[in-house]
Motif scaffolding. Structure first.
Motif, short mmCIF file in Angstrom:
data_model
loop_
_atom_site.label_atom_id
_atom_site.label_comp_id
_atom_site.label_asym_id
_atom_site.label_seq_id
_atom_site.Cartn_x
_atom_site.Cartn_y
_atom_site.Cartn_z
N ALA A 235 -1.81 -3.30 -3.55
CA ALA A 235 -2.40 -3.76 -2.30
C ALA A 235 -1.60 -4.91 -1.71
O ALA A 235 -0.84 -5.60 -2.40
N PHE B 224 -4.84 0.33 -4.59
CA PHE B 224 -4.69 -0.34 -3.29
C PHE B 224 -5.78 -1.39 -3.08
O PHE B 224 -5.98 -1.88 -1.97
N ASN C 118 0.81 -1.23 0.00
CA ASN C 118 0.00 0.00 0.00
C ASN C 118 0.85 1.28 0.00
O ASN C 118 0.34 2.36 0.32
#
Length: 541
Positions: free
Chosen positions: A189, A116, A47
């Motif tokens: 992510a 993300f 992230n």
């Protein structure tokens, strides 16, 4: 973080300068602009939005990367190096510029997705390459993804290979077999999305190039059974089966981009049967020729079958994944007591039995020619058939061309036979006629060509052309290796000798295997119903 192995196409330029003489200097102006510019873009799964660019291209000494997020200054990256850049979540158009040593530039825009969210809607395609044995091509696409890793499941190679989302990744295995292929699609992510499949990697089991084109031969010197070069025996059955279908053997006529060939599948024994009540006498021939391609057969047994004396086999070893050009002496059959004066069938047996497939093309019997169509050409031989082919009529078909009695045995040409080309009304400006030679032109005899020409008008352009018939073809099917030279007629209704200096054409090379001559009468002028005559095509120094 684990190491990542990347497939790259990086050209590292190493330039060494010498001061010994001006001849040692590099001509920078000759360098072309870079090609195939792109970048492999990967992102850390934490992230943070940290993206790594690995620029790729050909002919590049330095890259510039404009990140597309408002950063004003580009990053300068050496060939083979990487650069990192941190993005906020979003979609960006990065610009990758490749530059050569002489300053020529090529640039591309590449989409960079920084999300993300974990990748969604992952779609993976895994296919065996059609042309390369044991090569697998993989494409993975997912929403929100930037790139994907592939674990190919091959022993001793645990590291993944990365590719941009939506790009195709190719990998060649050492051995065919079943492998577990795992695809991991990644965004910025922490969470990734995976796909796994057991996949069978195969060898290429069909040819992707044609066999060599057979040489030009006189009709009396060849008996063709199958193939496009010569006229085959009419009514032949190439798939009589003989009960082999029940063993799993089958057959097809394989079409390779318009080049057809016989395909016997899981070959136990299959064969060829001439039409009912048809026999061929090959006692005057010297060899049986055929071109054979296989991925898995070790040997092929070929039998000739006589109407009166049964059959006799000859076994040949095969090299896999290439065309095997096989010439079997007719004596290999007759020495076993076979009569070859009444052949009705041919039979093929595979080793190992009923497991491998074979492709066969250009099956014919032949003998050494008694005479050849070759330079010089005077058209006087009664033993040769001069098969001229006309082209370029008003409907794009053949214009009339023939070997005839010299209609004007005077002046510079008093020979008996000449070539007559009729440029009928409406014929194309490029209408003409071609003749295949039985051997390539020997330029030790001269690089000029003299042609006796009879023209109905003064100032007609005669285009003389030679082609290497087996060279690769252009979009119109014409050989790419050719040479053209023009000359103009200076008299009307009379014979004259025109000279065509091949060395004046930039495309000419004595190393080229020219085996076709072509004549274009009144080139670049549409047909008006006129007739031209040609004779004595010969070389001179």
């Amino acid at each position: 973080m684990k190491n990542i192995k990347y497939i790259t196409s990086v050209i590292v330029a190493a330039l060494v300068f010498s001061c010994t003489s001006e001849n040692d200097l590099i001509n920078l102006d000759s360098l072309d602009a870079p090609t195939n510019i792109s970048a492999l873009t990967t992102v850390t799964q934490d992230n943070t939005g940290l993206v790594t660019f690995l620029p790729r291209g050909e002919g590049v000494t330095r890259y510039e990367i404009y990140f597309g997020d408002g950063t004003t200054e580009p990053a300068y990256v050496a060939a083979g190096a990487t650069v990192n850049h941190t993005y906020k979540e979003g979609i960006y158009d990065a610009k990758i510029v490749g530059t050569t040593l002489n300053g020529k530039r090529t640039e591309v825009i590449q989409n960079v997705v920084v999300s993300f969210k974990a990748p969604e809607n992952l779609v993976v395609t895994i296919e065996n390459d059609l042309a390369v044995s044991k090569q697998v091509n993989i494409t993975a696409t997912a929403d929100y993804a930037l790139f994907y890793d592939v674990y190919f499941g091959e022993a001793g190679k645990p590291d993944p290979i990365a590719a941009n989302n939506g790009e195709t990744l190719s990998y060649t295995y050492a051995n065919a077999g079943v492998y577990t292929i795992r695809v991991v699609s990644k965004s910025a992510a922490v969470k990734t999305t995976e796909y796994s499949k057991e996949f069978t990697v195969t060898v290429v089991n069909k040819p992707f190039a044609s066999a060599a084109t057979p040489p030009n031969r006189q009709a009396s010197d060849v008996i063709s059974i199958y193939g496009s070069k010569y006229t085959a025996v009419a009514g032949t059955n190439y798939f009589p089966d003989w009960g082999q279908g029940s063993q799993g053997s089958s057959w097809a006529e394989f079409d390779l981009n318009g080049d057809k060939m016989l395909n016997y599948i899981k070959l136990s024994y299959q064969g060829i049967a001439l039409a009912e009540n048809t026999t061929i006498d090959v006692s005057g021939m010297e060899f049986l020729h055929m071109d054979v391609w296989t991925a898995d057969l070790e040997k092929i047994e070929t039998s000739l079958i006589s109407k009166t004396s049964g059959e006799k086999p000859v076994v040949k070893n095969l090299v896999a994944n290439q065309w095997n050009s096989i010439d079997i002496p007719i004596s290999a059959f007759t020495n076993q007591g076979l009569s070859v004066a009444d052949i009705i069938q041919l039979k093929f047996v595979g080793t190992p039995w009923a497991t491998g497939s074979v492709f066969i093309d250009n099956i014919y019997f032949y003998k050494s020619p008694a005479a050849l169509i070759e330079m010089p050409l005077d058209f006087e031989s009664s033993a040769l058939t001069y098969s001229w082919t006309g082209f370029g009529s008003s409907d794009f078909n053949a214009i009339p061309v023939s070997v005839v009695t010299n209609p004007d045995k005077t002046g510079s040409n008093v020979s008996n036979k000449v070539v007559k080309i009729e440029k009928a009304t409406g014929a194309q400006v490029w209408a003409g006629a071609s003749l295949d030679l039985d051997s390539k032109v020997d330029f030790s005899k001269g690089t000029k060509v003299k042609v006796a020409v009879w023209s109905p008008k003064v100032g007609a352009t005669i285009l003389f052309k030679m082609e290497a018939s087996t060279s690769p073809k252009d979009g119109n099917g014409n050989p790419l290796i050719n040479v053209e030279v023009q000359a103009k007629t200076t008299v009307a209704n009379s014979w004259e000798i025109l000279t065509f200096d091949l060395t004046t054409a930039s495309s000419f090379s004595t190393a080229n295997a020219y085996d076709r001559v072509i004549l274009f009468p009144d080139f670049n002028v549409a047909g008006t119903g006129t007739t031209y005559y040609f004779d004595d095509i010969k070389q001179a120094n």
